[in-house]
Scaffold this motif. Sequence first.
Motif, mmCIF file in Angstrom:
data_model
loop_
_atom_site.group_PDB
_atom_site.id
_atom_site.type_symbol
_atom_site.label_atom_id
_atom_site.label_comp_id
_atom_site.label_asym_id
_atom_site.label_seq_id
_atom_site.Cartn_x
_atom_site.Cartn_y
_atom_site.Cartn_z
ATOM 1 N N SER A 70 27.304 -46.132 13.995
ATOM 2 C CA SER A 70 26.984 -45.053 14.927
ATOM 3 C C SER A 70 28.030 -43.949 14.842
ATOM 4 C CB SER A 70 26.912 -45.603 16.356
ATOM 5 O OG SER A 70 26.656 -44.571 17.284
ATOM 6 N N HIS A 71 29.301 -44.313 14.797
ATOM 7 C CA HIS A 71 30.363 -43.313 14.694
ATOM 8 C C HIS A 71 30.304 -42.599 13.352
ATOM 9 C CE1 HIS A 71 34.223 -41.337 14.982
ATOM 10 N NE2 HIS A 71 34.635 -41.940 13.886
ATOM 11 N N GLN A 72 30.008 -43.332 12.294
ATOM 12 C CA GLN A 72 29.901 -42.706 10.975
ATOM 13 C C GLN A 72 28.756 -41.699 10.949
ATOM 14 O OE1 GLN A 72 29.599 -46.023 8.277
ATOM 15 N NE2 GLN A 72 31.578 -46.868 8.913
ATOM 16 N N ALA A 73 27.671 -42.011 11.652
ATOM 17 C CA ALA A 73 26.571 -41.049 11.758
ATOM 18 C C ALA A 73 27.008 -39.812 12.540
ATOM 19 C CB ALA A 73 25.368 -41.706 12.426
ATOM 20 N N ALA A 80 23.128 -43.177 19.917
ATOM 21 C CA ALA A 80 24.525 -43.562 19.688
ATOM 22 C C ALA A 80 24.811 -44.896 20.370
ATOM 23 C CB ALA A 80 25.456 -42.483 20.219
ATOM 24 N N GLU A 81 25.370 -45.817 19.607
ATOM 25 C CA GLU A 81 25.679 -47.149 20.136
ATOM 26 C C GLU A 81 27.117 -47.260 20.608
ATOM 27 O OE1 GLU A 81 24.572 -49.409 16.765
ATOM 28 O OE2 GLU A 81 22.426 -49.365 17.214
ATOM 29 N N VAL A 82 27.948 -46.335 20.182
ATOM 30 C CA VAL A 82 29.311 -46.195 20.696
ATOM 31 C C VAL A 82 29.533 -44.709 20.969
ATOM 32 C CG1 VAL A 82 30.170 -48.217 19.452
ATOM 33 C CG2 VAL A 82 30.346 -45.951 18.397
ATOM 34 N N ARG A 115 39.109 -50.302 16.576
ATOM 35 C CA ARG A 115 38.509 -50.387 15.245
ATOM 36 C C ARG A 115 36.997 -50.550 15.310
ATOM 37 N NH1 ARG A 115 42.662 -54.424 11.915
ATOM 38 N NH2 ARG A 115 44.492 -53.012 11.979
ATOM 39 N N ARG A 116 36.520 -51.260 16.321
ATOM 40 C CA ARG A 116 35.079 -51.496 16.417
ATOM 41 C C ARG A 116 34.321 -50.180 16.579
ATOM 42 N NH1 ARG A 116 32.970 -51.019 21.418
ATOM 43 N NH2 ARG A 116 34.447 -50.795 23.158
ATOM 44 N N LEU A 117 34.959 -49.188 17.215
ATOM 45 C CA LEU A 117 34.326 -47.880 17.368
ATOM 46 C C LEU A 117 34.388 -47.095 16.066
ATOM 47 C CD1 LEU A 117 34.473 -48.609 20.417
ATOM 48 C CD2 LEU A 117 35.079 -46.216 20.835
ATOM 49 N N LEU A 118 35.568 -47.076 15.446
ATOM 50 C CA LEU A 118 35.761 -46.260 14.248
ATOM 51 C C LEU A 118 34.952 -46.782 13.072
ATOM 52 C CD1 LEU A 118 39.620 -45.642 14.505
ATOM 53 C CD2 LEU A 118 37.735 -44.176 15.283
ATOM 54 N N HIS A 170 32.349 -38.640 26.322
ATOM 55 C CA HIS A 170 31.879 -39.437 25.186
ATOM 56 C C HIS A 170 33.074 -40.228 24.651
ATOM 57 C CE1 HIS A 170 28.676 -36.249 25.114
ATOM 58 N NE2 HIS A 170 27.934 -37.329 24.996
ATOM 59 N N SER A 171 33.394 -41.277 25.337
ATOM 60 C CA SER A 171 34.512 -42.126 24.936
ATOM 61 C C SER A 171 34.347 -43.490 25.596
ATOM 62 C CB SER A 171 35.852 -41.496 25.341
ATOM 63 O OG SER A 171 36.093 -41.675 26.723
ATOM 64 N N HIS A 172 35.288 -44.377 25.323
ATOM 65 C CA HIS A 172 35.254 -45.709 25.920
ATOM 66 C C HIS A 172 36.184 -45.789 27.131
ATOM 67 C CE1 HIS A 172 38.691 -45.499 23.273
ATOM 68 N NE2 HIS A 172 39.217 -46.549 23.870
ATOM 69 N N MET A 173 36.769 -44.651 27.527
ATOM 70 C CA MET A 173 37.691 -44.625 28.653
ATOM 71 C C MET A 173 36.894 -44.494 29.953
ATOM 72 S SD MET A 173 40.584 -44.925 27.137
ATOM 73 C CE MET A 173 41.661 -44.676 28.535
#
Length: 338
Positions: free
Chosen positions: A70-73, A162-164, A63-66, A228-231
């Motif tokens: 930054s994600h909305q941008a 991008a922060e995330v 949820r913190r990413l979505l 471009h992911s958190h994996m």
Amino acid sequence: MDWSAFEFAFEQLRRLAFTVGAPLSLTSLAAALAIAATFFALQRKRRGRRLRLKVLLRALFPRRLLRSPSHQADVFYLVFNVFAYGIVFGWAIMSYQFVSNAIIGGLVAVFGPTAPSVPGFVSRAVITLMLFLAYELGYWFNHWLSHKVPFLWEFHKVHHTAEVLTPLTNFRVHPVYGWIFANIIAFSVAVANGLGNYMFGDTAYQYALSDTNIILVLFIHAYVHLQHSHMWISFRGALGRIFISPAHHQVHHSGDPKHFNKNFGSCLALWDWMFGTLYVPAKEREPLVFGFPDHPDAHTVKGELVDPFSNAAGHLKPLWPKRTPAMPAVPVAKRERV
């Protein structure tokens, strides 16, 4: 009512989602999701933990990413670049055809024509590999240039605000950067195409899916989205010197000075290895911070689309010729009347 705008938008979205070679095709997203889910499941199993669907979904879609601004941008950039892409790509196609034909014509004029000497499937396989390597070299050079030239960095910096990181971050690019990127790629691939066609003495077409090099399509479906992911999926050893893993590119976005100007490649780490810009990430996740804390206008139209023009112009100001101040006029003494 004029439906042309809606038809254009529908066609762009169709190409984006339903074209196999597109940078955000549904098939490539599904493949990335499957790989990420498998990787997470194996991690849980190795640690002796149970895998539940709820836990898996939370891991894949935090949820913190979505909810991040930054994600909305990134969503805005996706919509913006879907409409701008056609214009940028059109300019690049013209330069590709011109350069490719010029290379062939120049070689024929200097060395004379060559006769076909290998079977068609051989020339197609070789030209496919040549065009892929040329794409990777053009990508590396454009990326390296965008970090090394301050004027270009102001436009590429948009991507690094991008922060995330999510697959949509790939679309977080300034239009000027996108135009430069498209034409550098077109030039490098056109040179390879011209050399290859002259070498084989006949027009050789690459193996492609939806007009996209089949090798690049395979990489897009394998792990490019996960860059471009958190994996944290890290390639080590020989693999880490040949391929750009998701962790390689996440390191590239890092705010740690030891990671600056590293890992410029797209799919391959070969050019980074060759030119001394390779950083092979650790097996376990390294602490990374993305974005610029001192950038108050991040994720805004002003900060991301408008300000780069003025910031880039500031780097050109020292190059402008300085005006020599005019000499002050010497007053002429008035004659006294006699």
